[in-house]
Design a protein around this motif. Structure first.
Motif, PDB file in Angstrom:
ATOM      1  N   MET A  55       6.337  -9.922  -5.711  1.00  0.00           N
ATOM      2  CA  MET A  55       5.097  -8.927  -4.386  1.00  0.00           C
ATOM      3  C   MET A  55       5.262  -7.902  -4.293  1.00  0.00           C
ATOM      4  SD  MET A  55       4.597 -10.277  -0.390  1.00  0.00           S
ATOM      5  CE  MET A  55       5.531 -10.058  -0.023  1.00  0.00           C
ATOM      6  N   ARG A  56       4.015  -7.456  -3.877  1.00  0.00           N
ATOM      7  CA  ARG A  56       4.389  -5.589  -3.849  1.00  0.00           C
ATOM      8  C   ARG A  56       5.003  -5.931  -2.247  1.00  0.00           C
ATOM      9  NH1 ARG A  56      -0.922  -3.719  -6.472  1.00  0.00           N
ATOM     10  NH2 ARG A  56       0.034  -2.180  -6.040  1.00  0.00           N
ATOM     11  N   SER A  57       5.209  -4.047  -1.841  1.00  0.00           N
ATOM     12  CA  SER A  57       5.722  -4.049  -0.848  1.00  0.00           C
ATOM     13  C   SER A  57       4.418  -3.519  -0.186  1.00  0.00           C
ATOM     14  CB  SER A  57       6.803  -2.412  -0.884  1.00  0.00           C
ATOM     15  OG  SER A  57       6.515  -1.635  -1.435  1.00  0.00           O
ATOM     16  N   TYR A  58       5.002  -3.174   1.257  1.00  0.00           N
ATOM     17  CA  TYR A  58       3.938  -2.614   2.061  1.00  0.00           C
ATOM     18  C   TYR A  58       3.204  -1.226   1.947  1.00  0.00           C
ATOM     19  CZ  TYR A  58       2.585  -1.128   6.597  1.00  0.00           C
ATOM     20  OH  TYR A  58       1.707  -0.669   7.642  1.00  0.00           O
ATOM     21  N   LYS A  59       4.908  -0.582   1.386  1.00  0.00           N
ATOM     22  CA  LYS A  59       4.329   1.098   1.497  1.00  0.00           C
ATOM     23  C   LYS A  59       3.807   1.620   0.209  1.00  0.00           C
ATOM     24  CE  LYS A  59       7.093   2.496   5.538  1.00  0.00           C
ATOM     25  NZ  LYS A  59       7.276   2.948   6.660  1.00  0.00           N
ATOM     26  N   GLU A  60       3.452  -0.139  -0.832  1.00  0.00           N
ATOM     27  CA  GLU A  60       2.292   0.688  -2.225  1.00  0.00           C
ATOM     28  C   GLU A  60       1.308   0.739  -1.133  1.00  0.00           C
ATOM     29  OE1 GLU A  60       3.192  -1.788  -5.351  1.00  0.00           O
ATOM     30  OE2 GLU A  60       5.205  -2.703  -4.255  1.00  0.00           O
ATOM     31  N   PHE A  61       0.825   0.660  -0.251  1.00  0.00           N
ATOM     32  CA  PHE A  61      -0.587   0.043  -0.318  1.00  0.00           C
ATOM     33  C   PHE A  61      -0.713   2.323   1.103  1.00  0.00           C
ATOM     34  CE2 PHE A  61       0.497  -3.177  -0.981  1.00  0.00           C
ATOM     35  CZ  PHE A  61      -0.671  -4.218  -2.292  1.00  0.00           C
ATOM     36  N   PRO A  62      -2.202   2.417   0.147  1.00  0.00           N
ATOM     37  CA  PRO A  62      -2.293   3.850   1.310  1.00  0.00           C
ATOM     38  C   PRO A  62      -2.391   3.163   2.670  1.00  0.00           C
ATOM     39  CG  PRO A  62      -3.820   3.731  -0.440  1.00  0.00           C
ATOM     40  CD  PRO A  62      -2.987   2.582  -0.833  1.00  0.00           C
ATOM     41  N   LEU A  68     -10.167 -15.341   6.505  1.00  0.00           N
ATOM     42  CA  LEU A  68      -9.628 -14.955   5.145  1.00  0.00           C
ATOM     43  C   LEU A  68      -9.137 -16.071   4.012  1.00  0.00           C
ATOM     44  CD1 LEU A  68      -6.890 -12.291   6.168  1.00  0.00           C
ATOM     45  CD2 LEU A  68      -8.600 -12.006   4.690  1.00  0.00           C
ATOM     46  N   ASP A  69      -8.769 -15.985   3.004  1.00  0.00           N
ATOM     47  CA  ASP A  69      -8.860 -17.632   1.902  1.00  0.00           C
ATOM     48  C   ASP A  69      -6.871 -16.954   1.574  1.00  0.00           C
ATOM     49  OD1 ASP A  69      -7.760 -18.845  -0.675  1.00  0.00           O
ATOM     50  OD2 ASP A  69      -9.775 -19.914  -0.160  1.00  0.00           O
ATOM     51  N   LYS A  70      -6.178 -17.817   2.479  1.00  0.00           N
ATOM     52  CA  LYS A  70      -4.352 -17.701   1.795  1.00  0.00           C
ATOM     53  C   LYS A  70      -4.646 -17.546   0.466  1.00  0.00           C
ATOM     54  CE  LYS A  70      -1.746 -21.659   2.657  1.00  0.00           C
ATOM     55  NZ  LYS A  70      -0.663 -22.492   3.060  1.00  0.00           N
ATOM     56  N   ARG A  71      -4.499 -18.271  -0.177  1.00  0.00           N
ATOM     57  CA  ARG A  71      -4.481 -18.280  -1.865  1.00  0.00           C
ATOM     58  C   ARG A  71      -5.308 -16.841  -2.737  1.00  0.00           C
ATOM     59  NH1 ARG A  71      -6.924 -23.364  -1.525  1.00  0.00           N
ATOM     60  NH2 ARG A  71      -9.091 -22.571  -1.367  1.00  0.00           N
ATOM     61  N   GLU A  72      -6.550 -16.455  -1.863  1.00  0.00           N
ATOM     62  CA  GLU A  72      -7.319 -15.708  -2.054  1.00  0.00           C
ATOM     63  C   GLU A  72      -5.398 -13.863  -1.900  1.00  0.00           C
ATOM     64  OE1 GLU A  72      -9.078 -14.960  -5.084  1.00  0.00           O
ATOM     65  OE2 GLU A  72      -9.337 -17.170  -4.350  1.00  0.00           O
ATOM     66  N   VAL A  73      -5.316 -14.136  -0.647  1.00  0.00           N
ATOM     67  CA  VAL A  73      -4.875 -13.161  -0.239  1.00  0.00           C
ATOM     68  C   VAL A  73      -3.289 -12.644  -1.070  1.00  0.00           C
ATOM     69  CG1 VAL A  73      -3.372 -12.678   1.856  1.00  0.00           C
ATOM     70  CG2 VAL A  73      -5.388 -12.969   2.108  1.00  0.00           C
ATOM     71  N   ARG A  74      -3.652 -13.844  -1.386  1.00  0.00           N
ATOM     72  CA  ARG A  74      -1.526 -14.040  -1.946  1.00  0.00           C
ATOM     73  C   ARG A  74      -2.082 -13.645  -3.437  1.00  0.00           C
ATOM     74  NH1 ARG A  74       3.639 -16.312  -1.560  1.00  0.00           N
ATOM     75  NH2 ARG A  74       2.968 -17.883  -0.121  1.00  0.00           N
ATOM     76  N   LYS A  75      -2.716 -13.870  -4.419  1.00  0.00           N
ATOM     77  CA  LYS A  75      -3.733 -12.878  -5.428  1.00  0.00           C
ATOM     78  C   LYS A  75      -3.605 -11.572  -5.756  1.00  0.00           C
ATOM     79  CE  LYS A  75      -5.766 -16.872  -7.539  1.00  0.00           C
ATOM     80  NZ  LYS A  75      -7.687 -17.425  -7.798  1.00  0.00           N
ATOM     81  N   LEU A  76      -4.712 -11.105  -4.354  1.00  0.00           N
ATOM     82  CA  LEU A  76      -4.542  -9.428  -4.331  1.00  0.00           C
ATOM     83  C   LEU A  76      -2.929  -9.038  -4.534  1.00  0.00           C
ATOM     84  CD1 LEU A  76      -7.111  -9.574  -1.426  1.00  0.00           C
ATOM     85  CD2 LEU A  76      -7.249  -8.652  -4.416  1.00  0.00           C
TER      86      LEU A  76
END
Length: 86
Positions: A1-8, A75-83
């Motif tokens: 999973m990606r980290s919080y600070k990878e995103f602006p 939100l759709d839980k599965r789609e959030v994870r996919k992003l």
């Protein structure tokens, strides 16, 4: 999973990292462990939880220090994870 600070700043995916951490941590989903898992401060995790609840109509409960998502709102839980799995 990606980290919080990878995103602006202001990117909803920051919030999504925190939401997925809450689900993954289950009964250990305290601000301390959430922030460790996603690489942010406890204050940033707290703001992400509050903002997600407000902006996406989520139901996020807090029992003692532990957070739990009881409703995903718009939100759709599965789609959030996919992003975040890119």
């Amino acid at each position: 999973m990606r980290s919080y600070k990878e995103f602006p700043k202001g990117d909803a995916r920051r919030y999504f990292t925190v939401l997925v951490a809450i689900v993954d941590l289950g009964g250990d989903a305290t601000l301390h462990y959430i922030s460790q898992r996603v690489g942010c401060t406890r204050a940033e995790a707290q703001r992400a939880i509050e903002t997600a609840a407000e902006q996406f109509g989520m139901d996020i409960e807090k029992a003692g220090p532990v957070y739990r998502i009881t409703g995903w709102g718009a939100l759709d839980k599965r789609e959030v994870r996919k992003l975040l799995e890119v």
